[in-house]
Motif scaffolding. Sequence first.
Motif, PDB file in Angstrom:
ATOM      1  N   ILE A 195       2.004   1.935  -3.451  1.00  0.00           N
ATOM      2  CA  ILE A 195       0.934   2.391  -4.332  1.00  0.00           C
ATOM      3  C   ILE A 195       0.682   3.882  -4.171  1.00  0.00           C
ATOM      4  O   ILE A 195       0.537   4.611  -5.155  1.00  0.00           O
ATOM      5  N   TYR A 200      -4.884   1.796  -7.152  1.00  0.00           N
ATOM      6  CA  TYR A 200      -5.135   0.524  -6.474  1.00  0.00           C
ATOM      7  C   TYR A 200      -5.933  -0.469  -7.315  1.00  0.00           C
ATOM      8  O   TYR A 200      -5.590  -1.653  -7.363  1.00  0.00           O
ATOM      9  N   SER A 230       0.184   4.003   3.802  1.00  0.00           N
ATOM     10  CA  SER A 230      -0.971   3.115   3.990  1.00  0.00           C
ATOM     11  C   SER A 230      -1.838   3.599   5.146  1.00  0.00           C
ATOM     12  O   SER A 230      -3.064   3.557   5.061  1.00  0.00           O
ATOM     13  N   GLY A 243       0.815  -1.213   0.000  1.00  0.00           N
ATOM     14  CA  GLY A 243       0.000   0.000   0.000  1.00  0.00           C
ATOM     15  C   GLY A 243       0.848   1.262   0.000  1.00  0.00           C
ATOM     16  O   GLY A 243       0.534   2.227  -0.705  1.00  0.00           O
TER      17      GLY A 243
END
Length: 142
Positions: free
Chosen positions: A22, A106, A30, A19
């Motif tokens: 990303i 995502y 995250s 995460g």
Amino acid sequence: MTELILTMFRTNNATLAWGDRIVSPLGLTSARWQILGAIVQADRPQPVAWLARDLGANRQNVQRIVNDLEKEGLVSFELNPHHKRAQLVVLTPKGQQTYEAAISFYDPLVRELAEGLPAEDIRAAQRVLSALRTRLETSAGE
């Protein structure tokens, strides 16, 4: 059960690192992304304590992150008509745009991650993890 718990710990760490990769182009982590998501998923603005409860997180940690998000213009605070000190946390337009950008990064990656995993296995894993979470939360109150 021990092997399952150890696997969950390792998977959680890997998921957070995934995460972070990303959303790092958006200046998020995250943890920040999770809080933005909790705000989006709530049916109405909530105070930090409620966001923390919904995330299963420490209230002080959520407060610190929300304060950082506020400084960056991603969230703002509104007066809470039900509690003078517990302000409500709301996304700003910049916060909404940032969250939507994170989701656009995502979506294709999570589809790729799910490739080859039968939907029934994913649903079974979710049921087991949900039941385990409920048991852990219940036993924490003892």
